[in-house]
Design a protein around this motif. Structure first.
Motif, PDB file in Angstrom:
ATOM      1  N   PRO A 101       9.389   7.107   5.596  1.00 26.92           N
ATOM      2  CA  PRO A 101      10.120   6.205   4.646  1.00 26.92           C
ATOM      3  C   PRO A 101       9.543   4.862   4.426  1.00 26.92           C
ATOM      4  CG  PRO A 101      11.383   6.420   6.382  1.00 26.92           C
ATOM      5  CD  PRO A 101      10.315   7.510   6.734  1.00 26.92           C
ATOM      6  N   CYS A 102       9.556   4.269   3.313  1.00 21.35           N
ATOM      7  CA  CYS A 102       9.267   2.732   3.216  1.00 21.35           C
ATOM      8  C   CYS A 102      10.066   2.135   4.151  1.00 21.35           C
ATOM      9  CB  CYS A 102       9.619   2.241   1.756  1.00 21.35           C
ATOM     10  SG  CYS A 102       9.332   0.661   1.612  1.00 21.35           S
ATOM     11  N   ALA A 103      11.323   2.113   4.253  1.00 25.27           N
ATOM     12  CA  ALA A 103      12.381   1.561   5.274  1.00 25.27           C
ATOM     13  C   ALA A 103      13.052   2.650   6.101  1.00 25.27           C
ATOM     14  CB  ALA A 103      13.352   0.566   4.460  1.00 25.27           C
ATOM     15  N   TYR A 130      11.272  -4.126   9.448  1.00 26.47           N
ATOM     16  CA  TYR A 130      11.193  -5.444   9.079  1.00 26.47           C
ATOM     17  C   TYR A 130      10.614  -5.287   7.617  1.00 26.47           C
ATOM     18  CZ  TYR A 130      11.797  -6.176  14.210  1.00 26.47           C
ATOM     19  OH  TYR A 130      12.263  -5.893  15.299  1.00 26.47           O
ATOM     20  N   LYS A 131      11.277  -5.593   6.588  1.00 25.07           N
ATOM     21  CA  LYS A 131      10.705  -5.411   5.350  1.00 25.07           C
ATOM     22  C   LYS A 131      10.542  -6.770   4.593  1.00 25.07           C
ATOM     23  CE  LYS A 131       9.789  -2.052   3.770  1.00 25.07           C
ATOM     24  NZ  LYS A 131       8.461  -1.390   4.061  1.00 25.07           N
ATOM     25  N   PRO A 132       8.797  -6.909   4.095  1.00 23.88           N
ATOM     26  CA  PRO A 132       8.784  -8.036   3.423  1.00 23.88           C
ATOM     27  C   PRO A 132       9.094  -7.773   1.998  1.00 23.88           C
ATOM     28  CG  PRO A 132       6.644  -6.861   3.860  1.00 23.88           C
ATOM     29  CD  PRO A 132       7.906  -5.960   4.396  1.00 23.88           C
ATOM     30  N   SER A 271       0.635   5.447  -2.252  1.00 26.48           N
ATOM     31  CA  SER A 271       2.059   5.202  -2.522  1.00 26.48           C
ATOM     32  C   SER A 271       2.304   3.667  -2.954  1.00 26.48           C
ATOM     33  CB  SER A 271       2.888   5.303  -1.603  1.00 26.48           C
ATOM     34  OG  SER A 271       2.741   6.601  -0.872  1.00 26.48           O
ATOM     35  N   HIS A 272       1.644   2.712  -2.281  1.00 31.53           N
ATOM     36  CA  HIS A 272       1.895   1.302  -2.764  1.00 31.53           C
ATOM     37  C   HIS A 272       0.932   1.019  -3.740  1.00 31.53           C
ATOM     38  CE1 HIS A 272       4.334   1.260   0.918  1.00 31.53           C
ATOM     39  NE2 HIS A 272       4.723   0.090   0.326  1.00 31.53           N
ATOM     40  N   ALA A 273      -0.402   1.827  -3.817  1.00 31.07           N
ATOM     41  CA  ALA A 273      -1.267   1.481  -4.848  1.00 31.07           C
ATOM     42  C   ALA A 273      -0.870   1.824  -6.280  1.00 31.07           C
ATOM     43  CB  ALA A 273      -2.560   2.422  -4.487  1.00 31.07           C
ATOM     44  N   ILE A 297       1.290   8.006   3.467  1.00 28.16           N
ATOM     45  CA  ILE A 297       2.103   8.201   2.250  1.00 28.16           C
ATOM     46  C   ILE A 297       3.558   8.201   2.566  1.00 28.16           C
ATOM     47  CG2 ILE A 297       2.716  10.122   0.669  1.00 28.16           C
ATOM     48  CD1 ILE A 297      -0.286  10.140   0.823  1.00 28.16           C
ATOM     49  N   GLU A 298       4.504   7.326   1.406  1.00 28.91           N
ATOM     50  CA  GLU A 298       5.717   7.320   1.488  1.00 28.91           C
ATOM     51  C   GLU A 298       6.576   8.452   1.365  1.00 28.91           C
ATOM     52  OE1 GLU A 298       6.243   2.611   1.618  1.00 28.91           O
ATOM     53  OE2 GLU A 298       7.026   3.266  -0.122  1.00 28.91           O
ATOM     54  N   VAL A 299       7.462   8.903   2.148  1.00 27.36           N
ATOM     55  CA  VAL A 299       8.289  10.380   2.016  1.00 27.36           C
ATOM     56  C   VAL A 299       9.748   9.910   2.412  1.00 27.36           C
ATOM     57  CG1 VAL A 299       8.417  12.650   2.684  1.00 27.36           C
ATOM     58  CG2 VAL A 299       6.122  11.597   2.694  1.00 27.36           C
ATOM     59  N   SER A 308      14.190   1.216  -0.694  1.00 22.62           N
ATOM     60  CA  SER A 308      13.097   0.474  -1.172  1.00 22.62           C
ATOM     61  C   SER A 308      12.012   1.750  -1.504  1.00 22.62           C
ATOM     62  CB  SER A 308      12.681  -0.722  -0.171  1.00 22.62           C
ATOM     63  OG  SER A 308      11.977   0.132   0.971  1.00 22.62           O
ATOM     64  N   ASP A 309      11.458   1.255  -2.490  1.00 27.99           N
ATOM     65  CA  ASP A 309      10.308   1.899  -2.994  1.00 27.99           C
ATOM     66  C   ASP A 309      10.528   3.488  -3.269  1.00 27.99           C
ATOM     67  OD1 ASP A 309       8.947  -0.029  -3.083  1.00 27.99           O
ATOM     68  OD2 ASP A 309       7.648   0.271  -1.298  1.00 27.99           O
ATOM     69  N   GLY A 310      11.772   3.998  -3.816  1.00 29.21           N
ATOM     70  CA  GLY A 310      12.067   5.274  -4.116  1.00 29.21           C
ATOM     71  C   GLY A 310      11.156   5.963  -5.047  1.00 29.21           C
ATOM     72  N   PRO A 311      10.713   4.992  -6.397  1.00 29.20           N
ATOM     73  CA  PRO A 311       9.990   5.752  -7.324  1.00 29.20           C
ATOM     74  C   PRO A 311       8.469   6.284  -6.825  1.00 29.20           C
ATOM     75  CG  PRO A 311      10.822   3.732  -8.225  1.00 29.20           C
ATOM     76  CD  PRO A 311      11.052   3.659  -6.559  1.00 29.20           C
ATOM     77  N   GLN A 312       8.013   5.821  -5.809  1.00 30.20           N
ATOM     78  CA  GLN A 312       6.692   6.188  -5.118  1.00 30.20           C
ATOM     79  C   GLN A 312       6.888   7.358  -3.935  1.00 30.20           C
ATOM     80  OE1 GLN A 312       5.464   2.187  -4.381  1.00 30.20           O
ATOM     81  NE2 GLN A 312       5.631   2.489  -2.203  1.00 30.20           N
ATOM     82  N   SER A 313       8.147   7.123  -3.876  1.00 31.67           N
ATOM     83  CA  SER A 313       8.235   8.187  -2.574  1.00 31.67           C
ATOM     84  C   SER A 313       8.228   9.696  -2.729  1.00 31.67           C
ATOM     85  CB  SER A 313       9.699   7.788  -1.710  1.00 31.67           C
ATOM     86  OG  SER A 313       9.511   6.430  -1.409  1.00 31.67           O
TER      87      SER A 313
HETATM   88 MN    MN Z   1       7.017   0.656   0.725  1.00 35.60          MN
END
Ligand code: MN
Ligand code: PEP
Length: 337
Positions: A101-103, A130-132, A271-273, A297-299, A308-313
């Motif tokens: 996961p992202c977070a 620690y999420k920026p 994923s972030h790209a 890869i975000e899963v 965070s970052d659901g649309p790319q997961s």
């Molecule tokens: Mn992320």
């Protein structure tokens, strides 16, 4: 500069040159190939002008290294490096998949993700404690509590773990729990943090800054290596361009460019790209074809509910399909996972 020794130069000749370099207050870095040994020199080369090293009997030639990064430079170390994260290798012969996961949101979320990604072929679990975040009001991460879940997930699956650190206190806490540190895009030029991770013993994944050139990125790697930590893996995660259809623009050309300029491995984070789940698989295939050493890869177990970052997961199923679909490409690249 680098000193290229003649093929089969004797140990004594190599030792001699190293002694001269170090006696003059410079650093030497030895790189042994099958045939040729190279001695890289870091420091003020003018101190060596009177040494006539090029005339030493077993020296073949002396080549200046014009780039400001030296230890990350392929000229210093012509063979591609393999970085070990415990038993996980990242380098030219393998294809390493990190996912998660992202977070980190809960123990259940992380452990279930770890089990799913392992079953699909990933060997490393990612998760941010620690999420920026762009907004100060967005979820900032569970910090140490999240790292404890990371440890549990590792115990339950055997996966090696990676977490981003955003500050010195985060670094001091994270090293107690994870196997690899991540420097995120926003901190690629946080030079004091780079020096601190350079002093730590853990391998480091260094993401490319949002608007960083390849030269700036390799200089950031140099900060880490020059503090005594050679275990750096680069990660291309897209750069900011005028295009708005994707979150960033994946710079696929960075992969062969990095391989031509540096010995460090490079992973791709599609994923972030892209910021868009559906584009993750095609770009993963491109990454393999272009020579990447792995993917991040975000899963998420339930992407619409991700903090965070659901649309790319990707869901577990989508991640499993991705791994199956890239397998023939990875085999074609003479790698395996
Ligand atoms: Mn992320
Ligand atoms: C991340 O990996 O969760 C992350 C924040 O990535 P980046 O630094 O590439 O934006």
């Amino acid at each position: 500069m680098i000193i290229v020794m003649k093929p089969k130069a004797s140990e004594e000749a190599i030792k001699n040159i190293i002694q001269i370099i170090e006696k003059n207050g410079l650093q030497s870095h030895l790189s042994r190939g099958d045939e040729v040994t190279i001695i890289g020199v870091v420091g003020d080369k003018t101190k060596l002008v009177n040494q006539s090293l090029e005339l030493a009997p077993e020296v073949d030639k002396i080549v200046p290294v014009t780039e400001s990064y030296k230890l990350a430079n392929k000229k210093f170390h012509p063979q591609s490096s393999t970085i070990l994260v415990d038993n996980v290798s990242i380098g030219p012969d393998t294809f390493t998949i990190m996912a998660g996961p992202c977070a980190i949101e809960s123990e259940e979320q992380l452990v279930s993700t770890a089990k799913a990604i392992k079953a699909s072929g990933a060997t490393m679990l990612r998760g941010g404690a620690y999420k920026p975040r762009t907004s100060p009001y967005a979820f900032q991460g569970l910090e140490e509590e999240g790292l404890k879940y990371m440890q549990t997930a590792k115990q339950e699956t055997g996966l090696r773990t990676i977490c981003e650190v955003t500050s010195l206190p985060a670094l001091e806490t994270a090293i107690k729990y994870v196997d690899m540190l991540q420097i995120g895009a926003r901190n690629m030029q946080n030079f004091s943090l780079l020096k601190e991770v350079g002093r730590s013993k853990l391998p480091v994944l260094l993401k490319r800054g949002l608007a960083a050139t390849i030269d700036e990125w390799l200089n950031a790697a140099e900060y880490i290596i020059s503090e005594g930590n050679p275990n750096v893996v680069l990660c291309e995660r897209g750069i900011r361009t005028f295009e708005t259809a994707t979150r960033n623009t994946l710079d696929i050309s960075a992969i062969p460019v990095i391989h031509s300029k540096s010995h460090l491995p490079i992973l791709v984070d599609p994923s972030h790209a892209t910021g868009v789940r559906n584009y993750v698989e095609p770009l993963s295939k491109c990454a393999v074809a272009a020579g990447a050493d792995g993917l991040m890869i975000e899963v998420h177990p339930n992407p619409p509910c991700a903090l965070s970052d659901g649309p790319q997961s990707l869901t577990f199923e989508q991640f499993d399909t991705l791994c199956e679909d890239i397998r023939p490409y990875v085999q074609l690249a003479k790698r395996s996972f």
